[in-house]
Write a protein that holds these residues in place. Structure first.
Motif, PDB file in Angstrom:
ATOM      1  N   GLN A 160       0.927  -1.175   0.175  1.00 25.12           N
ATOM      2  CA  GLN A 160      -0.415  -0.077  -0.167  1.00 25.12           C
ATOM      3  C   GLN A 160       1.508   0.999  -0.193  1.00 25.12           C
ATOM      4  OE1 GLN A 160      -2.140  -1.051   3.613  1.00 25.12           O
ATOM      5  NE2 GLN A 160      -3.891  -1.320   2.236  1.00 25.12           N
ATOM      6  N   ARG A 161       1.684   1.312   0.966  1.00 24.27           N
ATOM      7  CA  ARG A 161       2.728   2.042   0.352  1.00 24.27           C
ATOM      8  C   ARG A 161       3.789   2.564  -0.491  1.00 24.27           C
ATOM      9  NH1 ARG A 161       5.291   5.892   4.898  1.00 24.27           N
ATOM     10  NH2 ARG A 161       7.227   5.774   4.643  1.00 24.27           N
TER      11      ARG A 161
ATOM     12  N   GLY B 234       3.333   1.027  -3.701  1.00 28.44           N
ATOM     13  CA  GLY B 234       2.450   0.242  -5.105  1.00 28.44           C
ATOM     14  C   GLY B 234       2.706  -0.431  -5.101  1.00 28.44           C
ATOM     15  N   LEU B 235       2.343  -1.770  -6.051  1.00 32.56           N
ATOM     16  CA  LEU B 235       2.316  -3.112  -6.888  1.00 32.56           C
ATOM     17  C   LEU B 235       3.959  -3.448  -7.325  1.00 32.56           C
ATOM     18  CD1 LEU B 235       0.972  -5.820  -6.084  1.00 32.56           C
ATOM     19  CD2 LEU B 235      -0.069  -5.703  -8.813  1.00 32.56           C
ATOM     20  N   ASP B 236       4.186  -2.149  -8.668  1.00 28.83           N
ATOM     21  CA  ASP B 236       4.408  -2.377  -8.846  1.00 28.83           C
ATOM     22  C   ASP B 236       6.123  -2.590  -9.005  1.00 28.83           C
ATOM     23  OD1 ASP B 236       3.694  -3.320 -11.378  1.00 28.83           O
ATOM     24  OD2 ASP B 236       3.061  -0.579 -11.409  1.00 28.83           O
ATOM     25  N   ARG B 237       6.466  -0.819  -7.427  1.00 29.38           N
ATOM     26  CA  ARG B 237       7.573  -1.110  -6.580  1.00 29.38           C
ATOM     27  C   ARG B 237       7.557  -2.039  -6.180  1.00 29.38           C
ATOM     28  NH1 ARG B 237       7.998   5.052  -4.566  1.00 29.38           N
ATOM     29  NH2 ARG B 237      10.488   3.499  -3.989  1.00 29.38           N
TER      30      ARG B 237
ATOM     31  N   ASN C 181       1.042  -9.772 -10.450  1.00 35.35           N
ATOM     32  CA  ASN C 181       1.631  -8.623 -11.682  1.00 35.35           C
ATOM     33  C   ASN C 181       1.607 -10.087 -13.043  1.00 35.35           C
ATOM     34  OD1 ASN C 181       1.826  -5.948 -10.428  1.00 35.35           O
ATOM     35  ND2 ASN C 181       4.089  -5.997 -10.643  1.00 35.35           N
TER      36      ASN C 181
ATOM     37  N   ASN D  17      -2.034  -1.892 -15.354  1.00 37.11           N
ATOM     38  CA  ASN D  17      -1.432  -1.071 -14.338  1.00 37.11           C
ATOM     39  C   ASN D  17      -2.850  -0.904 -13.401  1.00 37.11           C
ATOM     40  OD1 ASN D  17       0.824  -1.104 -13.615  1.00 37.11           O
ATOM     41  ND2 ASN D  17       1.365   0.407 -15.449  1.00 37.11           N
TER      42      ASN D  17
END
Length: 479
Positions: free
Chosen positions: A333-334, A336-339, A387, A478
């Motif tokens: 949540q902090r 993001g999914l990609d990072r 992903n 995304n």
């Protein structure tokens, strides 16, 4: 109203019974190699196994599992996931029982290969069946989280459990544990999941040629490095296997690009989120397998720790894997999914680099490496897989699950193959023999550094490529 309520309660009960069975499947998959690694020195002495044989005790499982998973995923979509999983679990129980009769390293490698077949039959359809259990997305997420958590706990406690078991029981017990796990999984799936609806299956022809060529590519590529060590670079045999692996890989790509019903649709794999997720999973699988293999050898053979003490030495990894689940959601949540995907994969690579460079200076560096790798795989195991599924059409989630597991298993096998090959090339004598000379100790530590840095470079390249691919994802992907 009462009848409806009873049916709803029965359906919910059956779903959780099935979830127990599916969790047992993942427990076997993750526990299997991790619990066996700690016993490798004991197995080497008991069966008089060479370094190469020890490598294949774990590598045979990964090679067969990775090579056959896509094929069995395709078969499950055609003939029934539930049916194929039950057959695979029966094979798992029988092959595990055969461990009690093993007398040579070759026999143990054959048993491990049979277990790899069983794992390939059970794993691809398990996530698809988990999604079938519930109609509500929140319950689906909860179910898959439970399954993955159980599997990671198995990965975490495997070395520790194995070390304590070896203190009072023969190493064969470590594989016989699979028998009750298989029985629990069969019961849960048999009584908790209804037979497949023929309407949910399809009858497209199987790409037999693609399956054979793909499996051959993986096997040849993993055998070639071992032959270079055994035969030397002056022999024609390892070069023949290398050329055959390259040729098979080219033929597989050509086959899948031209087949009417390809085993693997390469256009789907090329999607940015799919390829990036697979790259992150591949990097994590390679680094984790290599680290586990090397730490086990170092603690017991280089430092002379007992299996029990070596199991205690793996506790930092256990603690992070078991307790780290609570941090996944806040972390995602902090950032993001990609990072989260590339940061966690980078943590795994950093842990392997720390081990390669500093493990010879004391256990604190080994513990730090274990913590970095465990923290990374705890996150990447969830977000990279998500992903991949985000980047695929909804009707391709089963092949997506098979792809992520294949990437992990194949690169894990490759990591062990490369590591074992480098150790065998630089270490003179039998690695499982007691009382190394000072020269052998130096050779082993140099081999650890060489193998660790080699795989760190490969894993780092995969993470970098995955990062670049993820940045190419469209806003729709995304979303």
């Amino acid at each position: 109203m009462t009848t409806t309520l009873v049916r709803a309660r029965r359906s919910l009960r059956d779903s959780w019974v099935a979830l127990t069975g599916l969790s047992a499947v993942f427990l076997f998959e993750m526990l299997d190699n991790s619990i066996l690694n700690v016993a490798l020195p004991t197995i080497g002495r008991d069966l008089h196994a060479s370094t190469t044989a020890l490598q294949w005790v774990t590598g045979a499982y990964a090679v067969v599992f990775g090579g056959l998973m896509l094929t069995f995923g395709a078969l499950a979509d055609r003939f029934g996931r539930r049916r194929l999983m039950i057959v695979g679990l029966v094979l798992l129980a029988l092959s595990s029982l055969a461990t009690a009769f093993v007398a040579t390293a070759g026999q143990l490698i054959a048993v491990r290969a049979a277990m790899g077949v069983a794992a390939a039959m059970t794993t691809p359809g398990s996530m698809a069946l988990a999604f079938r259990l519930f109609d509500d997305d929140a319950l689906r997420v909860r179910a898959t989280t439970i399954i993955s958590t159980v599997g990671l706990i198995g990965l975490a406690v495997g070395p520790t459990t194995g070390g304590f078991v070896l203190a009072f029981a023969p190493w064969q017990v470590l594989l016989l544990i699979n028998v009750p796990i298989a029985a629990l999984a069969i019961a849960g799936i048999r009584y908790g999941i209804a037979p497949d609806d023929p309407a949910d299956l399809h009858r497209d022809p199987i790409d037999v040629a693609g399956s054979v060529i793909g499996t051959a590519t993986i096997v040849l590529a993993l055998i070639a490095p071992t032959l270079f060590v055994e035969q030397g670079t002056g022999s024609w045999l390892p070069w023949t296997f290398t050329a055959a692996a390259l040729l098979a890989g080219i033929l597989f790509v050509l086959r899948e690009r031209t087949a009417r019903y390809p085993l693997l649709d390469l256009a789907l794999v090329a999607r940015p989120l799919v390829s990036s997720g697979l790259a992150f999973k591949a990097a994590a699988g390679m680094a984790t397998a290599a680290l586990s293999y090397l730490v086990t050898l170092q603690l017991q053979l280089d430092w002379g720790w007992s299996p029990t003490l070596a199991a205690v030495g793996m506790l930092p990894q256990v603690v992070v894997l078991v307790a780290g689940g609570a941090l996944i959601t806040p972390f995602v949540q902090r950032v993001g999914l990609d990072r989260a995907a590339w940061l966690s994969a980078s943590s795994v690579v950093a842990g392997l680099a720390v081990y390669a460079l500093f493990s010879r200076y004391g256990y604190l560096f080994v513990a730090l490496a274990l913590i970095l790798v465990a923290a990374g795989i705890r996150v990447v195991g969830v977000v990279a897989g998500v992903n991949v599924l985000r980047g695929l059409p909804q009707n391709r989630t089963t092949i997506g699950a098979a792809l992520t597991d294949t990437a992990t298993e194949v690169t894990s096998g490759a990591g062990i193959a490369v590591t074992g090959t480098i150790v065998a090339a630089l270490f003179t004598g039998t690695i499982a023999a007691p009382n190394w000379t000072a020269h052998q100790t130096v050779q082993f530590r140099d081999a650890v550094t060489t193998a660790g840095l080699t795989l760190t470079a490969v894993a780092a390249a995969l993470v970098a490529w995955g990062f670049l691919r993820a940045r190419r994802a469209t806003p729709a992907e995304n979303a």
